[in-house]
Design an enzyme around this catalytic site. Structure first.
Site, PDB file in Angstrom:
ATOM      1  N   ASP A 242     -33.355 -28.779  19.003  1.00 18.67           N
ATOM      2  CA  ASP A 242     -34.622 -28.872  18.292  1.00 18.67           C
ATOM      3  C   ASP A 242     -34.456 -29.546  16.937  1.00 18.67           C
ATOM      4  OD1 ASP A 242     -33.664 -26.687  16.841  1.00 18.67           O
ATOM      5  OD2 ASP A 242     -34.489 -25.323  18.349  1.00 18.67           O
ATOM      6  N   LYS A 264     -40.426 -29.804  17.128  1.00 20.52           N
ATOM      7  CA  LYS A 264     -41.793 -30.229  16.826  1.00 20.52           C
ATOM      8  C   LYS A 264     -41.929 -31.736  16.998  1.00 20.52           C
ATOM      9  CE  LYS A 264     -43.674 -26.724  13.898  1.00 20.52           C
ATOM     10  NZ  LYS A 264     -43.786 -26.170  12.594  1.00 20.52           N
ATOM     11  N   MET A 381     -37.881 -19.660   5.845  1.00 18.99           N
ATOM     12  CA  MET A 381     -39.254 -20.074   6.163  1.00 18.99           C
ATOM     13  C   MET A 381     -40.244 -19.465   5.163  1.00 18.99           C
ATOM     14  SD  MET A 381     -38.964 -19.559  10.273  1.00 18.99           S
ATOM     15  CE  MET A 381     -37.896 -18.143  10.158  1.00 18.99           C
TER      16      MET A 381
HETATM   17  C1  SAM Z   1     -36.391 -21.056  12.515  1.00 16.73           C
HETATM   18  S1  SAM Z   1     -35.360 -20.728  11.147  1.00 16.73           S
HETATM   19  C2  SAM Z   1     -33.805 -20.975  11.859  1.00 16.73           C
HETATM   20  C3  SAM Z   1     -32.695 -20.341  11.117  1.00 16.73           C
HETATM   21  C4  SAM Z   1     -31.363 -20.613  11.747  1.00 16.73           C
HETATM   22  N1  SAM Z   1     -31.255 -19.984  13.031  1.00 16.73           N
HETATM   23  C5  SAM Z   1     -30.213 -20.182  10.857  1.00 16.73           C
HETATM   24  O1  SAM Z   1     -29.453 -19.268  11.225  1.00 16.73           O
HETATM   25  O2  SAM Z   1     -30.055 -20.768   9.796  1.00 16.73           O
HETATM   26  C6  SAM Z   1     -35.631 -22.161  10.190  1.00 16.73           C
HETATM   27  C7  SAM Z   1     -35.487 -21.900   8.708  1.00 16.73           C
HETATM   28  O3  SAM Z   1     -34.124 -21.773   8.349  1.00 16.73           O
HETATM   29  C8  SAM Z   1     -33.945 -22.274   7.036  1.00 16.73           C
HETATM   30  N2  SAM Z   1     -32.997 -23.404   7.110  1.00 16.73           N
HETATM   31  C9  SAM Z   1     -32.405 -23.884   8.190  1.00 16.73           C
HETATM   32  N3  SAM Z   1     -31.565 -24.887   7.874  1.00 16.73           N
HETATM   33  C10 SAM Z   1     -31.649 -25.031   6.536  1.00 16.73           C
HETATM   34  C11 SAM Z   1     -31.035 -25.903   5.608  1.00 16.73           C
HETATM   35  N4  SAM Z   1     -30.154 -26.825   5.990  1.00 16.73           N
HETATM   36  N5  SAM Z   1     -31.353 -25.773   4.300  1.00 16.73           N
HETATM   37  C12 SAM Z   1     -32.231 -24.840   3.908  1.00 16.73           C
HETATM   38  N6  SAM Z   1     -32.835 -23.990   4.750  1.00 16.73           N
HETATM   39  C13 SAM Z   1     -32.565 -24.087   6.038  1.00 16.73           C
HETATM   40  C14 SAM Z   1     -35.300 -22.739   6.540  1.00 16.73           C
HETATM   41  O4  SAM Z   1     -35.893 -21.644   5.870  1.00 16.73           O
HETATM   42  C15 SAM Z   1     -35.993 -23.025   7.855  1.00 16.73           C
HETATM   43  O5  SAM Z   1     -37.409 -22.975   7.702  1.00 16.73           O
END
Ligand code: SAM
Length: 465
Positions: A242, A264, A381
């Protein structure tokens, strides 16, 4: 990629070398290891003698070069190299010119020779020393016993091609065979016995069962992948991925794997979760090795739990490989410890997104517990609900000057960090307007943030003083 490494079969083909001195003898030694028919022209002293080559002490006629698979010109002197190159050009032969890559068509890469298996390291002729150093590292990683594996593969390829017509089936069998006891036997040098064992195994084989691996891709930096994730990516038949998984990570996956994007689309609509479950089940039932690749860790706000349940319910073999979750990746990259003896004794990861997606009513959470001092809160998020989150924390006792670090695209080349506090969070976010994935680190530890590590150490020292 500056140059494309190709391989040139040399069985029953002619290679012509024109040159002198060590430049020539080094290349002659290389080609003497191939099955090519070798013709050498040494127009200047000293003459060389080589049992494998037909040697002439003069310049060639252009007609003597026509039809050669390759002409190699190897002189120390550029003028002589130019003369040899001109002769090869007049015969329209494929041309390599040692040490003067601009004069030729092809460069010879640094080579790791493991019998039928040869590995070339090419830099487009720009950095031969780097190529040699890389070769040295690969040489140590691929033991000489790989010669036997390569001989085994060569001996097996004919019978397998005849026995298994379907290309996909054949590829899978190869993958299985190269991990099998037959391959281990081949490594000991018993190549004929190993081929017999492999063919017997292929005759008795059962259809391969599909499997799904939920794999954490980490927050973005490909070097944060685990070794296991890298292996699974290199073996996958299908990768279902994704939005959070970037190109740098997909570039590490098996080249011919099928890639199915379920993030998306431009219309901003994701593939519904149930449809993802159906897709995973369907692909596994085709006997494929499926990698469901997710940003961060599959079990941290990644809906990995739901996918595991759906796969188990469908009777599919499912495994989970963890990844570095965004909170850990972002904190490390910003140099902010999530716990610290002086600033925070606990940390909580929270989603700012309610299950029904209502941004004005983010969270049914124990806000008084989350508002305790010396506690770090990492909000995933949470950009859209930041204002609500800040108000609730302040209502439950957190001070408006509690620092908040906003990290966007953490661990990626375009990472952006902005320091705010609870009182200013809403306006800071409105100004910064993050577009990429972003998270908030709220609490005393965020005050340790400094754009440079030196600054971080300084702040920490002050805090101790
Ligand atoms: C659906 S969640 C997935 C989280 C993921 N499974 C994890 O363990 O990091 C998506 C959210 O993770 C955070 N996120 C993921 N990658 C990121 C990054 N490289 N920098 C900052 N926030 C990140 C953001 O808040 C984003 O909206």
């Amino acid at each position: 990629m500056l140059a494309l490494p190709l391989s040139l079969p040399l069985e029953n083909r002619q290679v012509v070398l024109i040159g002198a001195g060590p430049w020539l003898t080094r290349k002659l030694a290389l080609f003497a290891r191939t099955p090519a028919q070798l013709t050498v022209f040494t127009p200047i002293e000293p003459q060389i003698i080589n049992a494998k080559a037909d040697v002439h002490g003069r310049w060639p006629e252009a007609a003597e070069l026509a039809g050669a698979a390759l002409v190699v010109v190897a002189f120390e002197d550029r003028e002589l190299a130019e003369k040899g190159a001109a002769l090869a050009r007049s015969a329209q032969a494929l041309l390599n010119v040692v040490d003067f890559p601009d004069l030729g068509d092809v460069h010879i890469p640094a080579i790791i020779d493991r019998g039928p298996l040869s590995i070339g390291v090419a830099t487009g002729g720009t950095a031969p020393v780097l190529a040699r150093e890389t070769r040295r590292r690969i040489e140590t990683a691929i033991p000489p016993s790989e010669v036997h594996i390569a001989e085994f593969a060569l001996a097996l390829s004919g019978p397998l091609r005849t026995a298994i017509v379907n290309v996909d089936d054949r590829r899978r069998i190869w993958e299985d065979v190269l991990q099998s006891p037959a391959a281990e036997l081949a490594r000991t040098g018993k190549v004929i016995e190993a081929v017999e064992l492999a063919l017997a195994g292929i005759a008795d084989r059962q259809p391969r069962q599909g499997v799904v691996h939920l794999v954490g891709a980490g927050p973005g930096d490909p070097e944060l992948l685990t070794l296991k994730a890298l292996r699974l990516l290199s073996e996958a038949d299908v990768i279902v991925y994704d939005r959070l998984v970037g190109d740098a990570i997909m570039d590490l996956a098996r080249r011919d794997s099928e890639r199915l994007y379920v993030g998306k689309a431009r219309s901003n609509h994701s593939v519904p979760q149930e449809q993802i479950h159906d897709l995973l089940v369907e692909q596994a039932r085709l006997g494929k090795r499926v990698v469901r690749l997710k940003g961060g860790d599959p079990f941290v706000f990644g809906r990995g739990g739901e996918e595991v349940e759906a796969l188990k319910a469908a009777g599919i073999d499912v495994h989970v490989t963890p990844g570095i979750t965004a909170a850990l990746g972002c904190a490390a990259s910003a140099g902010v410890p999530l716990t610290h003896r002086d600033h925070a004794q606990s940390v909580t990861f929270v989603t700012g997104h309610s299950k029904d997606g209502d941004h004005t009513n983010p969270l049914m959470l124990d806000w008084s517990a989350l508002s305790a001092p010396n506690h770090t809160l990492v909000i995933y998020m949470g950009v859209a609900t930041a204002h609500e989150i800040a108000s609730r924390l302040m209502r439950h006792g957190r001070l408006p000057d509690t620092p908040v670090l906003i990290i966007e695209n953490g661990t990626r080349a375009d990472e952006r960090r902005t320091l705010a506090n609870l009182g200013t969070l809403e306006t800071t976010i409105a100004t910064a307007a993050p577009k990429g994935p972003a998270l908030l680190i709220i609490g005393e530890v965020a005050s340790l943030y400094s754009p440079s590590v030196a600054g971080l150490v300084e702040t920490a020292v002050k805090a101790h003083a």
